[in-house]
Design a protein around this motif. Sequence first.
Motif, PDB file in Angstrom:
ATOM      1  N   VAL A  19       0.835  -1.197   0.000  1.00 35.31           N
ATOM      2  CA  VAL A  19       0.000   0.000   0.000  1.00 35.31           C
ATOM      3  C   VAL A  19       0.871   1.249   0.000  1.00 35.31           C
ATOM      4  O   VAL A  19       0.582   2.241  -0.659  1.00 35.31           O
ATOM      5  CB  VAL A  19      -0.936   0.013   1.225  1.00 35.31           C
ATOM      6  CG1 VAL A  19      -1.709   1.323   1.302  1.00 35.31           C
ATOM      7  CG2 VAL A  19      -1.892  -1.152   1.171  1.00 35.31           C
ATOM      8  N   ASP A  20       1.938   1.195   0.734  1.00 32.58           N
ATOM      9  CA  ASP A  20       2.785   2.381   0.846  1.00 32.58           C
ATOM     10  C   ASP A  20       4.179   1.957   1.264  1.00 32.58           C
ATOM     11  O   ASP A  20       4.360   0.956   1.967  1.00 32.58           O
ATOM     12  CB  ASP A  20       2.198   3.352   1.881  1.00 32.58           C
ATOM     13  CG  ASP A  20       2.888   4.713   1.861  1.00 32.58           C
ATOM     14  OD1 ASP A  20       3.507   5.043   0.830  1.00 32.58           O
ATOM     15  OD2 ASP A  20       2.808   5.427   2.866  1.00 32.58           O
ATOM     16  N   MET A  79      -3.746   2.901  -3.464  1.00 33.14           N
ATOM     17  CA  MET A  79      -4.420   3.833  -2.561  1.00 33.14           C
ATOM     18  C   MET A  79      -5.395   4.725  -3.332  1.00 33.14           C
ATOM     19  O   MET A  79      -6.479   5.047  -2.851  1.00 33.14           O
ATOM     20  CB  MET A  79      -3.380   4.682  -1.834  1.00 33.14           C
ATOM     21  CG  MET A  79      -3.900   5.320  -0.554  1.00 33.14           C
ATOM     22  SD  MET A  79      -2.653   6.337   0.248  1.00 33.14           S
ATOM     23  CE  MET A  79      -1.303   5.198   0.421  1.00 33.14           C
ATOM     24  N   SER A  81      -0.307   4.292   8.439  1.00 30.45           N
ATOM     25  CA  SER A  81       0.440   3.208   9.038  1.00 30.45           C
ATOM     26  C   SER A  81       0.215   3.117  10.538  1.00 30.45           C
ATOM     27  O   SER A  81       0.516   2.107  11.161  1.00 30.45           O
ATOM     28  CB  SER A  81       1.931   3.376   8.754  1.00 30.45           C
ATOM     29  OG  SER A  81       2.390   4.638   9.168  1.00 30.45           O
ATOM     30  N   ALA A 117      -7.501   5.240   5.135  1.00 31.11           N
ATOM     31  CA  ALA A 117      -6.461   4.316   4.696  1.00 31.11           C
ATOM     32  C   ALA A 117      -5.214   5.077   4.281  1.00 31.11           C
ATOM     33  O   ALA A 117      -4.115   4.528   4.264  1.00 31.11           O
ATOM     34  CB  ALA A 117      -6.966   3.472   3.529  1.00 31.11           C
ATOM     35  N   GLY A 118      -5.388   6.344   3.923  1.00 28.48           N
ATOM     36  CA  GLY A 118      -4.253   7.142   3.508  1.00 28.48           C
ATOM     37  C   GLY A 118      -4.665   8.571   3.275  1.00 28.48           C
ATOM     38  O   GLY A 118      -5.844   8.928   3.339  1.00 28.48           O
ATOM     39  N   GLN A 167      -4.207  -5.442   7.679  1.00 29.10           N
ATOM     40  CA  GLN A 167      -3.039  -4.607   7.412  1.00 29.10           C
ATOM     41  C   GLN A 167      -1.809  -5.211   8.078  1.00 29.10           C
ATOM     42  O   GLN A 167      -1.880  -5.747   9.184  1.00 29.10           O
ATOM     43  CB  GLN A 167      -3.273  -3.187   7.930  1.00 29.10           C
ATOM     44  CG  GLN A 167      -2.215  -2.203   7.477  1.00 29.10           C
ATOM     45  CD  GLN A 167      -2.674  -0.763   7.653  1.00 29.10           C
ATOM     46  OE1 GLN A 167      -3.705  -0.365   7.142  1.00 29.10           O
ATOM     47  NE2 GLN A 167      -1.892   0.017   8.375  1.00 29.10           N
ATOM     48  N   ALA A 170       0.234   6.156   3.580  1.00 30.33           N
ATOM     49  CA  ALA A 170      -0.761   5.273   4.181  1.00 30.33           C
ATOM     50  C   ALA A 170      -0.931   5.593   5.652  1.00 30.33           C
ATOM     51  O   ALA A 170      -0.089   6.230   6.279  1.00 30.33           O
ATOM     52  CB  ALA A 170      -0.339   3.817   4.018  1.00 30.33           C
TER      53      ALA A 170
END
Lengths: 507, 170
Positions: free
Chosen positions: A143-144, A373, A415, A398-399, A282, A413
């Motif tokens: 995702v990132d 994303m 995180s 999510a981001g 995640q 993201a």
Amino acid sequence: MTGPTDDVLDPTAADDVERRLRAALRTRARDLPVADEVFDPDRPSILTEPEPTARPAAGGRRGPIRGSGHTGRSRGIAVAAAAAVALTALVWRGAGGPASAPDGSFGVIPESTSVPSSPAPPASPPIGPGLTATWLPPGFTVVDVQVTPSPAATDVAAPVYQTLVPESGGPGRSVLLDIQPGDGGFGDGEPLTVNGHPGITRPSKDTGDYDVVWNEGGSAISASVTGLDRAAALDLLATLHWAGDHRRVASVGAPGWRLDSDPAGGSNVAVTAVYSDAAGHQLTVGTSTFEVGRYGFTGLKLRGAAQPDGSVVVADRFDPARPTVMVAWPDGRSATVVGTGLDDDTMTRIALSIRPAGDAELRAQRAGGWAHMAEQPRLSTMSVPAGTVTVVGQDGPAGVCLTLTGRDPVCAANSFGYPDRISAGLLIDGRPYAVAATVQGAVSPNYGFVLVSSSKAWAASPVERAAGGGWQVLVTAPAGDDYRDIGVGSVIDGRVTSSSSIPWAEG
Amino acid sequence: MEIVTTSGGRRAAVEPSPQFEALYRAERPDLVRLAYLLVRSPAVAEELVHEAFIRLHRRWADVENPPGFLRTATVRLCFTWSSRQRMERDRLQLVPPAAPVPAADAAAADADEMWEALGRLDPDRRNVLVLRYYTDLSHAEIAELTGCAVATVRTRVHRGLADLRKEITR
């Protein structure tokens, strides 16, 4: 609890240093003012992650990663940040306390009208080479990816750890060398001679089958031997070529063996990669090329399970809701894996799979993550003079992406996994932008944007604010290289109890 | 324990009993001083001791020896804090140095040199020296408190003192 007879302190036997030490500690403690307080069970400590007082409209996402939302690494960073804000808060309290922002959120960042567009940007840090996982459980995609370089670490007087391993990579054979400055005592063991120096062998206190301990060149050396009999180990140790100061093995002369690590230190590149699967789970993998350092590795060795190659695996249950596995190597590499629903073996396998990744590979991973994303539903899009801020996600963020006018979006993201807030540092053309967003009106008046540093540079930092879609956002572009200091957190009774620090993504 | 603010409507923690409050008043100052010697920051020491009390408050009905629980929790929180600080310091140096506590008298001034020297030691060695020479714990008691082997504690004390001698004779 009573220790052995020879273990009980006898003041008459203490030397001057011990007496002075005891006096110094008691004097220091005596002179520390401790205010009388009433216990408040509702006041979180800096180790406690406060929860917001309300949720997003959709009911609030606890997030795939439950609990505080921190990785083992990021939790530590957040704790450090919380300490910073706690200390800063003490200063603020002395100065009459922080002021509330006009929108009711707690804000100490001075307002300005616009983000300047053309100051001389600082040099853009390199992205990589860092370390990235090469194995993930099925179904997880990136995702990132965020990369943070930092200056070299120096531990001049620290022990040195080096590992000898077979060239062929044969299993189960290794020698971990622990080299401490100064001669040391041997303790109990069977006497022997190592490279012409008296020493002992004893059952291993460390990673190996047994230890060989001796002094050489002003250093106390402990070799933890795995998979070699004593004669073979002594032959191997006799082939070591020492560096000039004897604090380090320069090379090994035995055929078929090599020095696996060089813990001399160096700059650290930290990579935080966030992965998710279709079910919304995640997984965060943080790696560092030299974060642990020698002191840190010593501590981990005491806490974790040592491996034949000298690495150590630590299963962290500091927060039971967020199981964490950290693997560290003697040369300073480390990998921290956080993922709910994964067992320790799986997380360990992920950590052990890390390999070096260069600029192109890390950029490609990050681009893929941002593309993923960008496919997420939009929770809010807010316009500020500098551009547009978009919070993406479903039940929670999510981001977040910042799109400067005329530019492509740069994203980060969530995180930390908070359900109602997100903050990110974004480097765009080498210029740092900090973006923080919280659910509008759903948090207490004490909860919002906070300053996480006593740095004076923030006094000149311009700030832009906007609101929309139930969210409020703050964007700032701090001057110089002091760009790590914005966060989202809470203040209760004048004390900052929590904040999230910001990893940085380069655009 | 739920964390709420005055404006929140969520379930609050159970109010502490008078016995708990008495224990808090009695034990907190000494615990803060011990924590301060271990983490070297008054603010962080207060926070970690507060965390220890929070944990005790959650388990109040089950803990047979509250003072012992508090001491163990405080020391371990301090050790964990020190360990994490050490691991994080290279990556993110956010925590500013603690403001020095001024020396109150000649003894305090004399102690400053030792305090500064102590601060330059490896934290693991420094911490066992504090437990050994401030709280007068035996090696075995320190080992039990910290979860280390007795031999490890003994080695750290020995090497810590050696390091300290070098530091103050520089």
